[in-house]
Motif scaffolding. Structure first.
Motif, mmCIF file in Angstrom:
data_model
loop_
_atom_site.group_PDB
_atom_site.id
_atom_site.type_symbol
_atom_site.label_atom_id
_atom_site.label_comp_id
_atom_site.label_asym_id
_atom_site.label_seq_id
_atom_site.Cartn_x
_atom_site.Cartn_y
_atom_site.Cartn_z
ATOM 1 N N LYS A 1 2.673 5.504 -12.725
ATOM 2 C CA LYS A 1 3.718 5.948 -11.790
ATOM 3 C C LYS A 1 3.833 5.065 -10.557
ATOM 4 C CE LYS A 1 5.733 9.342 -8.829
ATOM 5 N NZ LYS A 1 6.076 10.720 -8.531
ATOM 6 N N LEU A 2 2.751 4.843 -9.840
ATOM 7 C CA LEU A 2 2.845 4.060 -8.617
ATOM 8 C C LEU A 2 3.269 2.623 -8.901
ATOM 9 C CD1 LEU A 2 -0.196 5.225 -6.448
ATOM 10 C CD2 LEU A 2 2.176 6.022 -6.373
ATOM 11 N N GLU A 3 2.755 2.044 -9.958
ATOM 12 C CA GLU A 3 3.121 0.664 -10.300
ATOM 13 C C GLU A 3 4.623 0.539 -10.528
ATOM 14 O OE1 GLU A 3 2.110 -2.796 -13.629
ATOM 15 O OE2 GLU A 3 1.172 -0.817 -13.781
ATOM 16 N N THR B 1 0.835 -1.196 0.000
ATOM 17 C CA THR B 1 0.000 0.000 0.000
ATOM 18 C C THR B 1 0.869 1.245 0.000
ATOM 19 O OG1 THR B 1 -1.690 -1.181 1.250
ATOM 20 C CG2 THR B 1 -1.846 1.218 1.192
ATOM 21 N N VAL B 2 0.491 2.227 -0.818
ATOM 22 C CA VAL B 2 1.172 3.516 -0.878
ATOM 23 C C VAL B 2 0.244 4.586 -0.322
ATOM 24 C CG1 VAL B 2 2.352 5.198 -2.340
ATOM 25 C CG2 VAL B 2 2.338 2.775 -2.998
ATOM 26 N N ALA B 3 0.717 5.331 0.660
ATOM 27 C CA ALA B 3 -0.028 6.490 1.158
ATOM 28 C C ALA B 3 0.410 7.712 0.383
ATOM 29 C CB ALA B 3 0.231 6.692 2.647
ATOM 30 N N ILE B 4 -0.508 8.302 -0.366
ATOM 31 C CA ILE B 4 -0.223 9.497 -1.157
ATOM 32 C C ILE B 4 -0.649 10.708 -0.332
ATOM 33 C CG2 ILE B 4 -0.652 10.685 -3.338
ATOM 34 C CD1 ILE B 4 -1.691 7.870 -4.332
ATOM 35 N N ILE B 5 0.276 11.615 -0.075
ATOM 36 C CA ILE B 5 0.025 12.744 0.818
ATOM 37 C C ILE B 5 -0.157 14.023 0.009
ATOM 38 C CG2 ILE B 5 0.984 14.130 2.701
ATOM 39 C CD1 ILE B 5 2.579 11.603 3.508
ATOM 40 N N GLU C 1 2.471 11.795 10.584
ATOM 41 C CA GLU C 1 2.309 11.318 11.956
ATOM 42 C C GLU C 1 1.240 10.234 12.069
ATOM 43 O OE1 GLU C 1 4.071 11.990 14.551
ATOM 44 O OE2 GLU C 1 5.289 13.639 13.745
ATOM 45 N N ARG C 2 0.435 10.075 11.015
ATOM 46 C CA ARG C 2 -0.712 9.173 11.106
ATOM 47 C C ARG C 2 -0.608 7.931 10.221
ATOM 48 N NH1 ARG C 2 -5.532 12.087 12.408
ATOM 49 N NH2 ARG C 2 -6.655 10.136 11.958
ATOM 50 N N ILE C 3 0.047 8.038 9.086
ATOM 51 C CA ILE C 3 0.026 6.926 8.134
ATOM 52 C C ILE C 3 0.741 5.704 8.707
ATOM 53 C CG2 ILE C 3 -0.188 8.416 6.116
ATOM 54 C CD1 ILE C 3 2.771 8.074 5.606
ATOM 55 N N ALA C 4 0.273 4.515 8.288
ATOM 56 C CA ALA C 4 0.862 3.262 8.766
ATOM 57 C C ALA C 4 1.254 2.353 7.607
ATOM 58 C CB ALA C 4 -0.128 2.552 9.681
ATOM 59 N N THR C 5 1.204 2.857 6.399
ATOM 60 C CA THR C 5 1.539 2.051 5.229
ATOM 61 C C THR C 5 3.055 1.927 5.080
ATOM 62 O OG1 THR C 5 1.550 4.012 3.819
ATOM 63 C CG2 THR C 5 -0.531 2.834 4.028
ATOM 64 N N ILE D 1 8.861 12.126 -5.109
ATOM 65 C CA ILE D 1 9.420 10.920 -4.511
ATOM 66 C C ILE D 1 8.347 9.947 -4.032
ATOM 67 C CG2 ILE D 1 11.533 12.091 -3.811
ATOM 68 C CD1 ILE D 1 10.445 12.110 -0.941
ATOM 69 N N VAL D 2 8.711 8.676 -4.064
ATOM 70 C CA VAL D 2 7.984 7.598 -3.396
ATOM 71 C C VAL D 2 9.046 6.876 -2.575
ATOM 72 C CG1 VAL D 2 6.446 5.616 -3.675
ATOM 73 C CG2 VAL D 2 6.507 7.400 -5.435
ATOM 74 N N TRP D 3 8.756 6.574 -1.316
ATOM 75 C CA TRP D 3 9.808 5.983 -0.492
ATOM 76 C C TRP D 3 9.257 4.914 0.449
ATOM 77 C CZ3 TRP D 3 7.360 10.418 0.892
ATOM 78 C CH2 TRP D 3 7.049 10.620 2.244
#
Length: 278
Positions: free
Chosen positions: A100-102, A4-8, A80-84, A155-157
């Motif tokens: 992109k995400l793939e 899972t990716v959390a997008i902010i 502070e909230r995401i858990a992914t 970025i994705v990290w």
């Protein structure tokens, strides 16, 4: 295994732009995502997306807790909230290309940070130029800015390998400052040379007016100071590579106003790139 990716996405006065941003997330070929939309203006973005037929159960709505707190504080609310395991940054006027995400998730199986080339556009999505195109490649921290000479919020990290928080006291260049925090524990990034992120240049960033230039100069100077003081705990050669880029970029900032007067419409990226290859 699908990750899972959390997008902010911080949202400030984004009523006109956020729908296109959200459509680009809904259109991702990688479907395992959460889209964290954090209002920094008190607006009901959930209601807006419902009205536009863009609501999705994978969307998470938060507030910065104030009005105009700034993108850094607003992004930190989500951090502070995401858990992914994975996270990505997407501004409320930018867009992701469908794969992109793939492609980023595939690369994150080996590398802790993934960056992509940019499709730089006007607010009406007229193409201006690409940044960072070329072969996919591994980059060290010292090489990163010489390839990604424009913004760094693409970025994705992997949060399990490195994480940080945005500096709310820095007016500009917070994306680079955050990335340098990640590089403390992630020694390399992987760059996808295909333009997979639409970076919209708004009027203020199109011309780097006096206030924008002053903020850029102050922020770049502060990052340079932190590099020279060993703040990011980078190897000497890597810190030197980033510092060399910043010194050229600072000189470009001071000369940009005159260059723009001589050549109206000159993008800062074009102005800077000419200096980097000189």
């Amino acid at each position: 295994m699908v990750e899972t990716v959390a997008i902010i996405t911080p949202a400030y006065k984004a009523r006109d732009t956020l729908p296109d941003t959200v459509r680009s997330v809904l259109g991702q070929s990688h479907k395992d995502w959460q889209h964290w939309i954090i209002a920094d203006d008190g607006f009901d973005y959930r209601g807006l997306l419902e009205e536009r037929g863009l609501a999705d159960p994978r969307q998470v709505f938060l507030t910065s807790g104030g009005i105009g707190q700034g993108a850094s504080r607003t992004r930190n609310v989500a951090l502070e909230r995401i858990a992914t395991p994975y996270a990505a940054i997407l501004d409320a006027d930018d867009r992701l290309k469908p794969p992109k995400l793939e492609r980023a998730v595939a690369a994150l199986g080996r590398y802790g940070i993934v960056t992509t080339a940019l499709d730089v556009m006007t607010t009406d999505f007229t193409h201006l130029r690409h940044v960072g195109t070329g072969p996919d490649r591994v980059l060290t921290p010292g090489e990163h800015k010489w390839v990604n000479l424009s913004m760094d919020s693409m970025i994705v990290w992997d949060r399990r390998r490195g994480d940080g928080r945005y500096d709310p006291d820095m007016s500009n260049m917070t994306d680079l400052e955050f990335l340098l925090q990640l590089y403390r524990t992630i020694p390399q990034s992987y760059h996808l040379g295909t333009p997979l992120h639409d970076y919209v240049k708004r009027e203020g960033s199109m011309s780097n007016g006096r206030e924008v230039a002053a903020g850029m100069i102050a922020s770049k100077t502060e990052i340079l100071r932190r590099l020279e003081n060993g703040h990011y705990r980078l190897a000497e050669a890597e810190a030197a590579g980033i510092a060399a880029f910043l010194r050229i970029s600072l000189a470009a900032e001071t000369a940009y106003s005159a260059a723009l007067a001589a050549r109206p419409g000159l993008l800062f990226e074009d102005h800077l790139e000419a200096r980097l290859i000189a």
